[in-house]
Design an enzyme around this catalytic site. Structure first.
Site, mmCIF file in Angstrom:
data_model
loop_
_atom_site.group_PDB
_atom_site.id
_atom_site.type_symbol
_atom_site.label_atom_id
_atom_site.label_comp_id
_atom_site.label_asym_id
_atom_site.label_seq_id
_atom_site.Cartn_x
_atom_site.Cartn_y
_atom_site.Cartn_z
ATOM 1 N N LYS A 1 0.844 -1.196 0.000
ATOM 2 C CA LYS A 1 0.000 0.000 0.000
ATOM 3 C C LYS A 1 0.884 1.252 0.000
ATOM 4 O O LYS A 1 2.079 1.178 0.333
ATOM 5 C CB LYS A 1 -0.930 -0.029 1.219
ATOM 6 C CG LYS A 1 -0.237 0.009 2.562
ATOM 7 C CD LYS A 1 -1.205 -0.342 3.700
ATOM 8 C CE LYS A 1 -0.509 -0.254 5.039
ATOM 9 N NZ LYS A 1 -1.311 -0.865 6.121
ATOM 10 N N ARG B 1 -11.252 -0.054 14.091
ATOM 11 C CA ARG B 1 -10.971 0.701 12.873
ATOM 12 C C ARG B 1 -11.846 0.179 11.744
ATOM 13 O O ARG B 1 -12.654 0.907 11.194
ATOM 14 C CB ARG B 1 -9.476 0.574 12.542
ATOM 15 C CG ARG B 1 -9.026 1.422 11.389
ATOM 16 C CD ARG B 1 -7.532 1.373 11.176
ATOM 17 N NE ARG B 1 -7.052 0.123 10.627
ATOM 18 C CZ ARG B 1 -5.819 -0.085 10.192
ATOM 19 N NH1 ARG B 1 -4.924 0.877 10.259
ATOM 20 N NH2 ARG B 1 -5.455 -1.246 9.710
ATOM 21 N N HIS C 1 -6.711 -7.616 12.961
ATOM 22 C CA HIS C 1 -5.518 -6.754 13.005
ATOM 23 C C HIS C 1 -5.311 -6.302 14.449
ATOM 24 O O HIS C 1 -6.256 -5.941 15.134
ATOM 25 C CB HIS C 1 -5.759 -5.539 12.099
ATOM 26 C CG HIS C 1 -4.548 -4.700 11.835
ATOM 27 N ND1 HIS C 1 -3.383 -5.205 11.333
ATOM 28 C CD2 HIS C 1 -4.332 -3.367 12.015
ATOM 29 C CE1 HIS C 1 -2.493 -4.222 11.196
ATOM 30 N NE2 HIS C 1 -3.046 -3.101 11.602
ATOM 31 N N ARG D 1 0.863 -10.741 7.083
ATOM 32 C CA ARG D 1 0.793 -9.562 6.202
ATOM 33 C C ARG D 1 2.015 -8.699 6.493
ATOM 34 O O ARG D 1 2.054 -7.952 7.471
ATOM 35 C CB ARG D 1 -0.501 -8.781 6.478
ATOM 36 C CG ARG D 1 -1.765 -9.628 6.287
ATOM 37 C CD ARG D 1 -3.033 -8.781 6.399
ATOM 38 N NE ARG D 1 -3.166 -8.106 7.670
ATOM 39 C CZ ARG D 1 -3.770 -8.600 8.744
ATOM 40 N NH1 ARG D 1 -4.336 -9.791 8.703
ATOM 41 N NH2 ARG D 1 -3.831 -7.891 9.852
ATOM 42 N N CYS E 1 13.399 24.421 4.774
ATOM 43 C CA CYS E 1 12.522 25.133 3.840
ATOM 44 C C CYS E 1 11.874 24.126 2.890
ATOM 45 O O CYS E 1 12.043 22.925 3.032
ATOM 46 C CB CYS E 1 13.313 26.162 3.056
ATOM 47 S SG CYS E 1 14.315 27.240 4.098
ATOM 48 N N MET E 2 11.140 24.632 1.894
ATOM 49 C CA MET E 2 10.436 23.731 0.988
ATOM 50 C C MET E 2 11.409 22.884 0.166
ATOM 51 O O MET E 2 11.211 21.685 -0.008
ATOM 52 C CB MET E 2 9.508 24.528 0.064
ATOM 53 C CG MET E 2 8.576 23.638 -0.731
ATOM 54 S SD MET E 2 7.490 24.565 -1.814
ATOM 55 C CE MET E 2 6.344 25.293 -0.663
ATOM 56 N N ASP E 3 12.461 23.523 -0.331
ATOM 57 C CA ASP E 3 13.375 22.819 -1.242
ATOM 58 C C ASP E 3 14.802 22.733 -0.719
ATOM 59 O O ASP E 3 15.664 22.196 -1.411
ATOM 60 C CB ASP E 3 13.447 23.556 -2.589
ATOM 61 C CG ASP E 3 12.112 23.594 -3.312
ATOM 62 O OD1 ASP E 3 11.203 22.855 -2.920
ATOM 63 O OD2 ASP E 3 11.992 24.379 -4.268
HETATM 64 C C1 LIG Z 1 -0.673 -1.793 6.902
HETATM 65 C C2 LIG Z 1 -1.255 -3.057 7.398
HETATM 66 C C3 LIG Z 1 -0.445 -4.176 7.604
HETATM 67 C C4 LIG Z 1 1.072 -4.110 7.521
HETATM 68 O O1 LIG Z 1 1.537 -3.472 8.687
HETATM 69 P P1 LIG Z 1 3.096 -3.358 9.023
HETATM 70 O O2 LIG Z 1 3.126 -2.884 10.422
HETATM 71 O O3 LIG Z 1 3.668 -2.376 8.069
HETATM 72 O O4 LIG Z 1 3.652 -4.716 8.820
HETATM 73 C C5 LIG Z 1 -1.048 -5.369 7.938
HETATM 74 N N1 LIG Z 1 -2.397 -5.452 8.081
HETATM 75 C C6 LIG Z 1 -3.210 -4.386 7.919
HETATM 76 C C7 LIG Z 1 -4.681 -4.548 8.096
HETATM 77 C C8 LIG Z 1 -2.663 -3.157 7.589
HETATM 78 O O5 LIG Z 1 -3.470 -2.089 7.451
#
Ligand SMILES: *Cc1c(COP(=O)(O)O)cnc(C)c1O
Length: 385
Positions: free
Chosen positions: A38, A136, A165, A221, A312-314
């Site tokens: 992601k 969440r 999660h 994951r 700064c920005m750049d």
């Molecule tokens: C982003 C995410 C992960 C990965 O998390 P990390 O801490 O980067 O390994 C796994 N599961 C869900 C639902 C996430 O949103």
């Protein structure tokens, strides 16, 4: 080619390959590694990271946004792509058309997926996300058995997974994560008790992958650890990770300021003595955190040069009084190593009161990404593409 760039990030794809393979060895053959890509692969580059992750033992790609999944399909990726987050009902036909594995967390969404599957004559694999305490996304554990039982009867739907999660897998005190795990295990037992077979049960993010082996289930994951960063300082270092991303620039100007001279906007830094300063052409417009003003440092000639005055920005200004012979065009490392010196994404995160995740994810598209594989530069991504 690199000498044209003011500022560039290098992504060591060998490090990503190493991290995926090392995690795969850690979890064992029976556990799939799902590569979380992601947010443009945490700023590292969606396509490049996806390719090397799949080559190195990840079984599928995971993300939250349908347009990113479509980019992967258009680039020719055929591996399963799993979408974890909420998806708008209007995006369901496109998701089904691109053969994505979807998370369904409401009856409305499940019905939309089923309808699109029937219309396109497909079977769509779906996962159910259970909210065991993160508050969440997902459905409550008390509703899950009935929901899953209803879902698997819908035409065109194939229940592939159930997952959750954790909120505190990266903390030393994991008691809340273990409570969540107990809720999840009870739910899996209830599903099994109803004769509902779930081929892919998963719960672990990087932190749980590294420090909660009891949460590995059928798949992990893998996000931040794939990029070589530990989720927190409290995470067990059970796998040796290699950071993939480094950030480079070059000195644009060197001069000596007299004592009592202020530097940058707002005069937040004033020299106490004659001070040799160097200009580094990197700023918050590149995604470098402004909160690191007057706190952070960069590497020049292998030594740390403190950032003085506001970023700064750049551009930013650094103090090089203690470093011999600094001149225009000297290499600057903002994240990475140089000679004996090192500045990690964790260091920058500390200066900016944030987490390493945000440091790498914030690098903006105008920062060219230079990819190395087997030690060689294999591609360069430039600009807003
Ligand atoms: C982003 C995410 C992960 C990965 O998390 P990390 O801490 O980067 O390994 C796994 N599961 C869900 C639902 C996430 O949103």
């Amino acid at each position: 080619m690199l000498d044209e760039f003011l500022l560039w990030a290098e992504v060591d794809l060998d490090a990503i390959a190493h991290n995926v393979a090392a995690v795969k060895a850690h979890v064992g053959d029976d556990v799939d590694v799902l590569a979380v890509v992601k947010a443009n692969a945490y700023g590292h580059g969606l396509r490049q990271v996806s390719e090397v992750a799949l080559e190195s033992g990840a079984s599928r790609l995971v993300l939250n946004h349908i347009p990113a999944a479509v980019i992967l399909r258009q680039a020719g990726f055929r591996a399963p792509i799993f979408v974890m987050g909420y998806i708008p009902l209007g995006s369901v036909p496109c998701a089904v058309d691109n053969d994505l594995v979807l998370t369904v967390s409401s009856r409305e969404l499940a019905q939309a997926v089923s309808a699109a599957a029937v219309a396109q004559r497909k079977r769509v694999r779906v996962h159910v996300k259970v909210d065991t305490g993160m508050a969440r996304f997902g459905i409550g554990p008390e509703e899950t058995v009935a929901f899953v039982d209803w879902l698997r009867q819908l035409p065109g739907i194939e229940l592939e997974g159930v997952y959750t999660h954790f909120a505190t897998a990266d903390a030393t005190d994991k008691s809340y994560a273990f409570q969540q795990l107990a809720v999840f295990e009870q739910l899996l037992a209830d599903l099994a008790g109803q004769g509902i077979n779930v081929p892919m049960r998963h719960a672990a993010n990087s932190a749980a992958t590294l420090s909660m082996p009891e949460a590995h289930f059928d798949a992990v994951r893998l996000g931040v650890a794939m990029y070589g960063l530990y989720p927190s300082t409290e995470t067990t270092r059970s796998v040796e990770l290699q950071p993939a991303l480094s950030l480079h620039s070059r000195v644009g100007r060197v001069r000596t300021l007299p004592a009592g001279h202020s530097v940058s906007y707002g005069q937040t830094f004033v020299t106490e003595k004659a001070t040799r300063v160097a200009l580094v052409p990197c700023g918050y417009g590149d995604g470098y955190m402004r909160l690191a003003s007057n706190r952070g440092a960069v590497l020049i000639r292998g030594q740390r040069a403190p950032i003085i005055g506001r970023i700064c920005m750049d551009q930013m200004v650094v103090d090089v009084s203690h470093i011999d012979g600094v001149c225009v065009e000297d290499k600057v490392v903002l994240i990475g190593t140089q000679g004996e010196g090192g500045v990690s994404a964790d260091d920058v995160a500390g200066w900016a009161d944030t987490i390493n995740y945000e440091i790498v994810t914030h690098l903006l598209p105008r920062v060219p990404r230079v990819y190395r594989r087997h030690g060689q530069i294999v591609s360069v991504m430039e600009g807003w593409q």
